[in-house]
Scaffold this active site. Structure first.
Site, PDB file in Angstrom:
ATOM      1  N   GLU A   1      39.614  30.508  41.133  1.00 34.29           N
ATOM      2  CA  GLU A   1      40.382  31.929  42.288  1.00 34.29           C
ATOM      3  C   GLU A   1      39.495  32.182  43.337  1.00 34.29           C
ATOM      4  OE1 GLU A   1      39.923  35.432  40.017  1.00 34.29           O
ATOM      5  OE2 GLU A   1      41.402  34.665  37.857  1.00 34.29           O
TER       6      GLU A   1
ATOM      7  N   ASP B   1      41.528  36.100  30.000  1.00 29.75           N
ATOM      8  CA  ASP B   1      41.067  36.700  30.506  1.00 29.75           C
ATOM      9  C   ASP B   1      40.889  38.139  30.036  1.00 29.75           C
ATOM     10  OD1 ASP B   1      39.963  37.818  33.171  1.00 29.75           O
ATOM     11  OD2 ASP B   1      41.698  37.262  34.067  1.00 29.75           O
TER      12      ASP B   1
ATOM     13  N   GLU C   1      41.159  46.843  33.215  1.00 28.82           N
ATOM     14  CA  GLU C   1      42.033  46.105  33.866  1.00 28.82           C
ATOM     15  C   GLU C   1      42.992  46.437  33.092  1.00 28.82           C
ATOM     16  OE1 GLU C   1      40.460  41.973  35.246  1.00 28.82           O
ATOM     17  OE2 GLU C   1      42.193  41.754  36.562  1.00 28.82           O
TER      18      GLU C   1
HETATM   19  C1  GCV Z   1      36.572  39.538  39.865  1.00 28.84           C
HETATM   20  C2  GCV Z   1      40.069  38.338  36.919  1.00 28.84           C
HETATM   21  C3  GCV Z   1      40.727  39.528  37.842  1.00 28.84           C
HETATM   22  C4  GCV Z   1      40.049  39.516  38.590  1.00 28.84           C
HETATM   23  C5  GCV Z   1      38.385  39.352  38.633  1.00 28.84           C
HETATM   24  C6  GCV Z   1      38.964  37.583  38.030  1.00 28.84           C
HETATM   25  C7  GCV Z   1      36.488  37.452  37.273  1.00 28.84           C
HETATM   26  O1  GCV Z   1      41.246  37.505  36.465  1.00 28.84           O
HETATM   27  O2  GCV Z   1      42.592  40.019  37.321  1.00 28.84           O
HETATM   28  O3  GCV Z   1      39.403  40.616  39.730  1.00 28.84           O
HETATM   29  O4  GCV Z   1      37.243  38.361  39.311  1.00 28.84           O
HETATM   30  O5  GCV Z   1      39.555  38.003  36.573  1.00 28.84           O
HETATM   31  O6  GCV Z   1      36.310  37.629  36.149  1.00 28.84           O
HETATM   32  O7  GCV Z   1      36.388  36.525  37.783  1.00 28.84           O
END
Ligand code: GCV
Length: 715
Positions: free
Chosen positions: A316, A395, A423
């Site tokens: 990411e 995720d 989340e």
């Molecule tokens: C910290 C998901 C979340 C991101 C997070 C990522 C991760 O994609 O939306 O906010 O980033 O996981 O676990 O690194």
């Protein structure tokens, strides 16, 4: 106004006042008059006289067998808890008759050689009612100082829950050595995916002056056996390594130290370059290795009990070793070698994936990424590296199978990463108690070599006898008085920690503890809240994403509202591939992405054939027509309609269930939580209607019960 009217008005007012007074009396009993928010499950409410009588014979002195910061904390906590719950005034010192004896097992043995000692590992404790110097006393022994503190918390928890401890002889040890929480706090004070207010550690680019809340968090964590906390976001800011920042971080370590909680940092792999010290962050460049060594030595000079690093790389947008054609093992090891002489560890996240996948290629599959990236590296990681694996391969969705990588590392330490912060599961605005979901993951049997190899044993290093292992929970508590935005969401933090300590505990046992500690022992309250919490995950799943379909939420936006098309036709790989005829990802070996082939053969045999694939994960593994008939005998589409309607209805029923607690729960808390359930009921309807109408439009197949499409048929 006529007199009759006065009388009626007076009656009504009188009734209301009486109600308020009654509610007020009970409120006091329930809240115990103690600050209940920041203290969460450590409220130590006074026990009713009858219940308190059971503990009248407990010692009146406390004797600590050696001096240490953590033992001092243990003693203070014991004195405080006994005073608040029982009104006992415990004095420090040995010159009493009966005594609480706090020390390590070896020290207890020296003083009371006649006691038959149990075996006790690091962080374990022993609670024993015993004679000491001829007097009825109480031994709280630890495998180390932290164990003694955990023993004190366990004793106080027993009292708060009104358990009989008169003949107690309880030995308890953690299942895994590393039980950490991760905070995704940014230096500006925001928390990524945090729903409980701003950071308790950082504000405006530096560490807060007032770290009171950090200390209180340390207490909460210690009370449930958490021994490490990564304090900053895994999307890491390299500035934490600046020379002027490390002394600030030391202050956070100081706040946690009395509670036996070690701090650690998320590390940006590009820090040597990003901070302008080098022109490279290539892990195989000797200058980079020297940079990490110097930096780590500097940290340990300030923070001798520093825990280590959590690392997110090549994921990411985070920099990683791929920049230099190096492996994740190269990156993990260069840092692990700097930490090793100090006893520090690297939690290296397996969340490495390409978020620019070509969605048109039906063989592409984000779920494959962790295994594809890390399985070939098995055996190449140093002994103080732990691969931190999210429970599912995508995720933190409301339902995923376990990551096959848990079975794919035989010579490498593992940890399971669970997401406490909700989340994708309602963001603490909706009730979703995640312990039942986590239990399913931990208990899942990988059948490696056809042996019983549950995920919990793999992450604890018990199957392949790895040096270490553990649990990492993404907690993201914030400055809100109740830490997580919702008082009921704290059950997830409590539950995560209890599972990290003992994954064999049942969800029922965990929630029962939490409810009693948080709301008191009123049987109606305990029964009602336990039952609501235990059903909440399934209810949330029913109206947001049944059958393992994956992301139906807005993945390019807030990860909260329903937006089922947002996951398609982009590179994020959270696809459900719904079209006119069917839905689901074909991950079979035979015709799909081959993801199922990453599991051991016995597990493949469950998921590959449609006939044996469990309904709740059907759409995770298979693309099927809407007319496919489930094991239940229903068609897929009818199940989707029914599930959303039933889930929304059950979410609505939370309101009435909660209302039965009026007068049994302190009024302010009662009203606050009631408002949350009213809101959730509305949200559940929004989800139900959005998803059902969307899939109806796509498929054109009507609901057999005629609940859909009425509006769209209007002229
Ligand atoms: C910290 C998901 C979340 C991101 C997070 C990522 C991760 O994609 O939306 O906010 O980033 O996981 O676990 O690194």
């Amino acid at each position: 106004m006529k007199s009759a009217q006065y009388i009626r008005l007076a009656c009504v007012l009188g009734f209301l006042l009486l109600q308020a007074a009654l509610a007020g009396t009970k409120a006091l009993a329930e809240s115990g008059g103690t600050p209940i928010d920041t203290e969460a499950w450590l409220r130590y409410a006074p026990l009713e006289a009858d219940s308190a009588r059971k503990y009248a014979q407990l010692p009146s002195r406390v004797e600590v067998l050696h001096e240490s910061l953590v033992l001092d904390t243990a003693q203070k906590e014991l004195i405080q808890g006994m005073s608040r719950m029982l009104g006992h005034n415990i004095q420090a010192g040995s010159e009493g008759k009966d005594v609480f004896l706090l020390g390590t097992l070896a020290e207890i043995h020296k003083l009371v050689p006649e006691l038959k000692l149990p075996r006790l590992g690091a962080d374990g404790y022993w609670l024993k009612a015993a004679k000491v110097r001829g007097y009825d006393s109480f031994v709280i022994a630890g495998g180390n100082d932290r164990g003694v503190l955990y023993g004190v918390f366990a004793l106080l928890s027993n009292i708060a829950r009104e358990q009989d401890i008169s003949k107690i002889d309880e030995v308890d040890e953690p299942y895994t050595p590393l039980r950490w929480v991760n905070q995704w706090d940014n230096l500006d004070g925001n928390i990524e995916r945090g729903y409980g207010g701003p950071s308790i550690f950082f504000a405006d680019g530096k560490v807060r002056d007032d770290l009171t809340r950090a200390g209180q968090y340390g207490r909460l964590l210690a009370s449930v056996g958490i021994n490490g906390c990564t304090i900053n976001n895994v999307n890491a800011d390299p500035r934490v390594f600046r020379d002027d920042f490390i002394p600030q971080i030391k202050r956070i370590a100081d706040a946690f130290r009395p509670w036996g909680v070690r701090i650690s940092l998320s590390a940006d792999l590009s820090a040597p370059k990003a901070l302008g010290d080098l022109d490279s962050f290539d892990p195989l460049d000797p200058r980079v290795a020297a940079w990490w060594k110097k930096k780590v030595d500097e940290i340990y000079r300030e923070i001798p009990d520093f825990g280590g690093f959590t690392i997110k790389a090549d994921s990411e947008g985070q920099p990683g070793p791929s920049t230099y054609g190096r492996t994740q093992a190269d990156a993990a090891n260069v840092i692990a070698r700097a930490l090793q002489p100090h006893g520090g560890v690297v939690f290296y996240r397996a969340f490495v994936y390409n978020h620019h996948l070509d969605w048109r290629n039906l063989k592409n599959d984000r779920a494959r990424a962790a295994y594809d990236n890390f399985h070939p590296l098995d055996g190449q990681f140093d002994d103080n590296v732990i691969i931190q694996i999210k429970n599912g391969p995508i995720d933190f969705q409301v339902r995923e199978p376990v990551s096959p990588l848990f079975a794919g590392l035989h010579k490498t330490n593992e940890a399971i990463e669970l997401q406490i912060t909700q989340e994708y599961t309602g963001q603490q605005r909706q009730l979703c108690f995640l312990v039942p979901m986590w239990k399913e993951a931990l208990d899942f049997d990988m059948r490696i070599d056809d042996q019983h190899t549950p995920v919990k044993a793999l992450v604890a290093g018990r199957v392949f006898h790895r040096p270490t292992g553990g649990f990492a929970g993404v907690a993201n508590v914030g400055m809100d008085a109740n830490w997580m935005g919702s008082p009921l969401a704290l059950a997830n933090l409590y539950g995560f920690a209890r599972l990290a300590w003992d994954p064999d505990l049942s969800a029922q046992a965990i929630i029962e503890e939490w409810t009693r500690l948080t709301f008191g022992n009123d049987p109606l309250v305990v029964r009602t809240i336990d039952s609501m919490q235990l059903r909440s995950w399934h209810i949330y799943e029913s109206y947001t994403g049944p059958l393992g379909a994956g992301t139906m939420t807005n993945i390019t936006g807030n990860h909260y509202d329903p937006a089922p098309e947002s996951s398609e036709r982009n590179g994020w790989g959270q696809w459900h591939r719904a079209d006119h005829d069917g839905i689901g990802m074909d991950r079979t070996v035979a015709t799909g992405t081959g993801f199922i082939g990453q599991y051991p053969p016995a597990v493949q045999k469950i998921y590959e054939p449609l006939a044996s694939c469990p309904d709740e994960l059907l759409l995770f593994f298979h693309h099927v027509p809407y007319t496919h008939v489930l094991h239940s005998g229903k068609t897929l589409i009818q199940h989707i309609y029914d599930s959303h309607y039933e889930g929304a209805e059950q979410a609505g029923e939370f309101i009435e269930q909660w209302k039965t607690l009026r007068g049994h729960v302190e009024e302010a808390r009662y009203s606050d939580i009631l408002a949350r359930f009213e809101y959730q009921a509305g949200e559940a309807i929004v989800w139900r209607d959005t998803i059902c109408n969307w899939i109806y439009q796509l498929s054109g197949i009507p609901d057999q019960k005629g609940r859909l499409g009425k509006e769209s048929r209007q002229p």
